[in-house]
Design an enzyme around this catalytic site. Structure first.
Site, PDB file in Angstrom:
ATOM      1  N   HIS A  60      10.737  92.911 -24.541  1.00 28.23           N
ATOM      2  CA  HIS A  60      11.026  92.134 -23.454  1.00 28.23           C
ATOM      3  C   HIS A  60      12.403  92.477 -22.728  1.00 28.23           C
ATOM      4  O   HIS A  60      13.327  92.986 -23.302  1.00 28.23           O
ATOM      5  CB  HIS A  60      11.590  90.623 -24.158  1.00 28.23           C
ATOM      6  CG  HIS A  60      10.593  89.842 -24.733  1.00 28.23           C
ATOM      7  ND1 HIS A  60       9.406  89.099 -23.984  1.00 28.23           N
ATOM      8  CD2 HIS A  60      10.153  89.867 -26.055  1.00 28.23           C
ATOM      9  CE1 HIS A  60       8.796  88.712 -25.165  1.00 28.23           C
ATOM     10  NE2 HIS A  60       9.075  88.773 -26.283  1.00 28.23           N
ATOM     11  N   HIS A  71      24.313 102.445 -25.471  1.00 32.29           N
ATOM     12  CA  HIS A  71      24.156 102.031 -26.768  1.00 32.29           C
ATOM     13  C   HIS A  71      23.328 100.839 -26.894  1.00 32.29           C
ATOM     14  O   HIS A  71      23.254 100.061 -26.069  1.00 32.29           O
ATOM     15  CB  HIS A  71      25.285 102.098 -27.707  1.00 32.29           C
ATOM     16  CG  HIS A  71      26.093 100.668 -27.190  1.00 32.29           C
ATOM     17  ND1 HIS A  71      26.834 100.642 -25.916  1.00 32.29           N
ATOM     18  CD2 HIS A  71      26.351  99.445 -27.968  1.00 32.29           C
ATOM     19  CE1 HIS A  71      27.501  99.226 -25.963  1.00 32.29           C
ATOM     20  NE2 HIS A  71      26.988  98.482 -27.119  1.00 32.29           N
TER      21      HIS A  71
END
Length: 386
Positions: free
Chosen positions: A328, A193
Site C-alpha cells: 500500500h 530508510h
C-alpha cells in the site's frame, strides 16, 4: 436506512406527488462519478469510503505546508543514520556502502516485556505485546530517495526486505515493513530508510485483511486480490503501471488522493517467495511509480507505504493460499506540493472521505513522465520554462 418520520416537530409530511417526482428524478438523473457523491466498498479491509469529487472545485483557504528544503547534506556526521555516525545509544555505525540494517534504538516493541495480569472486567482487557523493531537504511547518502537510486540499488533493498521477513517471521506471526517518507508523514530524519516491526500478535488491519481474504476465497474459490488484479487489467481505468510481473493501480476504494496498490501478477503470499526476475521487475516498477509521484508536483513526494503478506511465525506452515502479497502507498498531497489531505472531522468520526475520484488520480499519474524531474536534461528544462 430511512430517516423519515412524523415525530414531534417533524413538520408536515411531503405530499405523494412530490415524493413521486423526487423518485423519478432519482431514477432519470445520469450518475457521473466525477460529479456526484457516492460511497464505495473496500472488500480488502471491509470498510466504505465517501467519494465527493465535486469538492475539488472549492477554493482552498486552509493550511499550506512549508516548502521542502532545496538540498539535504549528502553526509552529516551528526545524523545518526549516516555511515560512521554515533547513535543515541553510543554505538557507531559502520562505514556502510549499501544497505544497513540495525536494531531500533527506541523500539516500540521489545522481546522480553512482561505480560499484564489477568483482567478483572471485560471492558478492561490487556494482553502481552512483544516483538522486535529494526531500521533499514537504503543508501549511504542522505540526499537520495528511492526514485533517485539505481534499479540494482533498489533491488538490494528488496532482497533485505525479503531476508528480514524470513528471519523475523521464523519467530513472530507478523512482520510489518513500512516507510514513512517526508516530515509531513512524521519522518524525523531525511536519510532514506524504512522500519521493520515484528510482533507477537496480528495487528488490527492485518486481522481485517485476513478475515476478508479468507471469506472471499471460501465463497469464490480464488484469492480476492488475484481476481481484483485481473478485473483492473480488464477495466484499465485505474491502472497506473504494468510490467511482466507487477501491477500498480489506484484502488477503486482508495482513500488518500493518490493512493496506489502494488500487486504481483502471480499468486505470491510473502516477500521471500519472489523469484529473482520478480524482484528485478519490482525494483524497476517501484522506481517508475515513485518517479511519477515526485513528478506530480515536482517535489520529494511524501507517503507512508508498507507490505502486507500472509502471517508468519509458528503457523507459517498453515494454508494461507487466500493471501496475496501487496504493498500500500498512502500519500497525503492533494492539490499541490504544499496542500495536503487531512483525515479529520468526518473521517475520524464517521468514515473515510476523498475528493477527486480514483479514476481521475490514476489518469493524472499515468500521464506523468518516468524520468525524474531532477534528472531532466538542462535544455529540455529550459525549453519547458520558456
Amino acid at each position: 436506512m430511512s430517516r423519515g418520520g412524523a415525530g414531534p416537530g417533524a413538520g408536515p409530511a411531503p405530499d405523494p406527488e412530490r415524493r413521486q417526482r423526487a423518485a423519478e428524478a432519482d431514477t432519470t438523473a445520469t450518475f457521473r462519478a466525477s460529479e456526484h457523491q457516492h460511497i464505495r466498498y473496500n472488500p480488502l479491509q471491509d470498510e466504505w469510503v465517501l467519494v465527493s469529487a465535486h469538492r475539488m472545485k472549492r477554493p482552498w483557504q486552509g493550511q499550506v505546508e512549508p516548502s521542502l528544503p532545496e538540498t539535504v547534506p549528502r553526509h552529516d556526521p551528526r545524523n545518526p543514520l549516516c555511515p560512521g555516525a554515533t547513535r543515541a545509544n553510543g554505538e557507531v555505525n559502520p562505514q556502510y556502502e549499501s544497505t544497513f540494517l540495525f536494531d531500533n534504538d527506541f523500539p516500540a516493541l521489545q522481546p522480553d516485556a512482561p505480560a499484564p495480569g489477568p483482567s478483572d472486567h471485560p471492558l478492561f482487557q490487556a494482553e502481552a505485546a512483544r516483538g522486535v523493531c529494526k531500521v533499514l537504511c537504503f543508501h549511504p547518502w542522505s540526499d537520495v530517495t528511492l526514485p533517485l537510486m539505481s534499479i540494482p540499488e533498489i533491488r538490494t533493498v528488496i532482497d533485505v526486505w525479503a531476508s528480514v521477513t524470513e528471519d523475523l517471521g521464523a519467530r513472530y506471526p507478523w512482520v510489518q515493513i513500512f516507510e514513512n517518507k517526508g516530515a509531513m508523514m512524521g519522518c524525523s530524519n531525511p536519510h532514506p530508510h524504512c522500519q521493520v516491526w515484528a510482533s507477537s500478535f496480528l495487528p488490527d488491519i492485518a486481522q481485517r485483511e485476513e478475515k476478508s481474504q479468507q471469506a472471499y476465497r471460501s465463497q469464490h474459490g480464488e484469492p480476492l486480490l488475484m481476481e481484483y488484479g485481473r478485473q483492473e487489467l480488464l477495466r484499465k481505468e485505474r491502472l497506473v503501471l504494468t510490467s511482466e510481473h507487477w501491477l500498480v493501480l489506484v484502488p477503486f476504494w482508495a482513500v488518500w488522493p493518490f493512493q496506489t496498490l502494488l500487486l504481483p501478477r502471480r499468486h505470491v503470499r510473502r516477500l521471500p517467495e519472489l523469484t529473482p526476475a520478480e524482484r528485478d521487475d519490482l525494483a524497476s516498477i517501484m522506481k517508475k511509480l515513485l518517479t511519477k509521484y515526485d513528478n506530480l508536483f515536482e517535489t520529494s513526494f511524501p507517503y507512508s507505504m508498507g507490505w502486507h503478506g500472509a502471517p508468519t511465525g509458528p503457523e507459517a506452515g498453515a494454508n494461507w493460499d487466500h493471501w496475496q502479497l501487496h504493498a500500500h502507498y498512502y500519500p497525503p498531497l492533494l492539490r499541490s506540493a504544499t496542500v495536503r489531505k487531512f483525515m479529520v472531522g468526518y473521517e475520524m468520526l464517521a468514515q473515510a472521505q476523498r475528493d477527486l475520484t480514483p479514476e481521475q488520480a490514476a489518469e493524472r499519474l499515468r500521464a506523468l513522465p518516468e524520468v525524474h524531474y531532477r534528472l531532466r536534461p538542462k535544455d529540455r528544462e529550459t525549453a519547458a520554462i520558456a
